[in-house]
Design an enzyme around this catalytic site. Structure first.
Site, short mmCIF file in Angstrom:
data_model
loop_
_atom_site.label_atom_id
_atom_site.label_comp_id
_atom_site.label_asym_id
_atom_site.label_seq_id
_atom_site.Cartn_x
_atom_site.Cartn_y
_atom_site.Cartn_z
N HIS A 76 66.41 27.38 60.68
CA HIS A 76 67.08 28.61 60.06
C HIS A 76 66.69 28.49 58.41
CE1 HIS A 76 71.00 29.69 58.10
NE2 HIS A 76 70.59 30.58 58.80
N SER A 77 66.70 29.52 58.29
CA SER A 77 66.46 29.98 56.73
C SER A 77 65.26 28.85 56.09
CB SER A 77 67.60 29.62 55.82
OG SER A 77 67.52 30.32 54.63
N TYR A 78 65.60 28.09 55.18
CA TYR A 78 64.64 27.38 54.64
C TYR A 78 64.09 26.24 55.64
CZ TYR A 78 63.13 22.88 52.27
OH TYR A 78 62.56 21.67 52.19
#
Length: 232
Positions: A76-78
């Site tokens: 998720h994301s980073y």
């Protein structure tokens, strides 16, 4: 039965998956949600030595010591940058990469390169905005959820943001990938910026009409997209 390994985004921890993981387990799948060094319950281990190699090792160590194979590795994301780095170091235990509102970095890019200019400073990041603004940017509108998440967010270690990835493993590049973008994510988030730069036909992706932290605000909808991937 499949094995999901869920890798959280910047500032978060394994706690970010507490609503999604039971839904996947309820369908008979194994789920692991490691916390990256320097964050969550491992925030006390943060130091200037924590870098992208540390975070990739966090993930690969779970795969090795738990003897996991053919893993559906979700970032998720980073976390999308972390799973990419991990896959290029050792793809042998990974069956699929899933980018949940996350960018897919290119060879030579750093996590900071994937941030909008107003989101980065010399350390590859900026101080977090005020609480209410930060929660709104994550798509968290329920006051109880905002309080709960706000208590658990921790500053992101700076070095992983700046380290440029070396992505030269053809076996990793050949892994199946699934991209899921959250429609309500702010335009200057890495996932939204990456989505705009996608070449026609370069990646297939799914769109979810939710905010950035959809695994917390809409776990059932995220699970509905992940479960079909358990079959390969």
């Amino acid at each position: 039965m499949a094995t999901f390994v869920l890798v959280h985004g910047a500032g978060h921890g394994g706690w970010a998956w507490r609503r999604l993981a039971p839904l996947l387990r309820g369908h008979g799948h194994d789920v692991y949600a490691p916390t990256l060094t320097g964050l969550g319950e491992r925030a006390h281990l943060g130091s200037d030595q924590v870098d992208m190699e540390t975070h990739a090792t966090d993930v690969l160590s779970v795969l090795f010591f738990e003897d996991l194979r053919d893993v559906v590795l979700v970032g998720h994301s980073y976390g999308g940058v972390v799973i990419t780095a991990a896959a290029h170091r050792d793809p042998s235990r990974i069956g699929r990469l899933v980018y949940l509102d996350a960018p897919v970095p290119a060879d030579g890019e750093s996590s900071a390169d994937l941030l909008a200019p107003e989101h980065r400073d010399a350390a590859g990041q900026r101080p977090p905005p005020p609480h209410a603004e930060r929660m709104a940017r994550l798509g968290i509108t329920d006051p109880a959820d905002a309080a709960w998440v706000g208590e658990r967010l921790r500053p992101q270690p700076p070095r992983p943001q700046l380290q440029r990835l070396q992505l030269a493993n053809p076996a990793a590049a050949a892994l199946p990938r699934t991209l899921i973008f959250c429609e309500r994510t702010p335009d200057n988030f890495p996932a939204a910026l990456f989505r705009r730069r996608l070449g026609a036909g370069e990646h297939d992706y799914l769109v979810l009409d939710e905010g950035h932290d959809a695994m917390l605000t809409a776990p059932e909808r995220v699970a509905a997209l992940l479960l079909p991937l358990a079959g390969g």
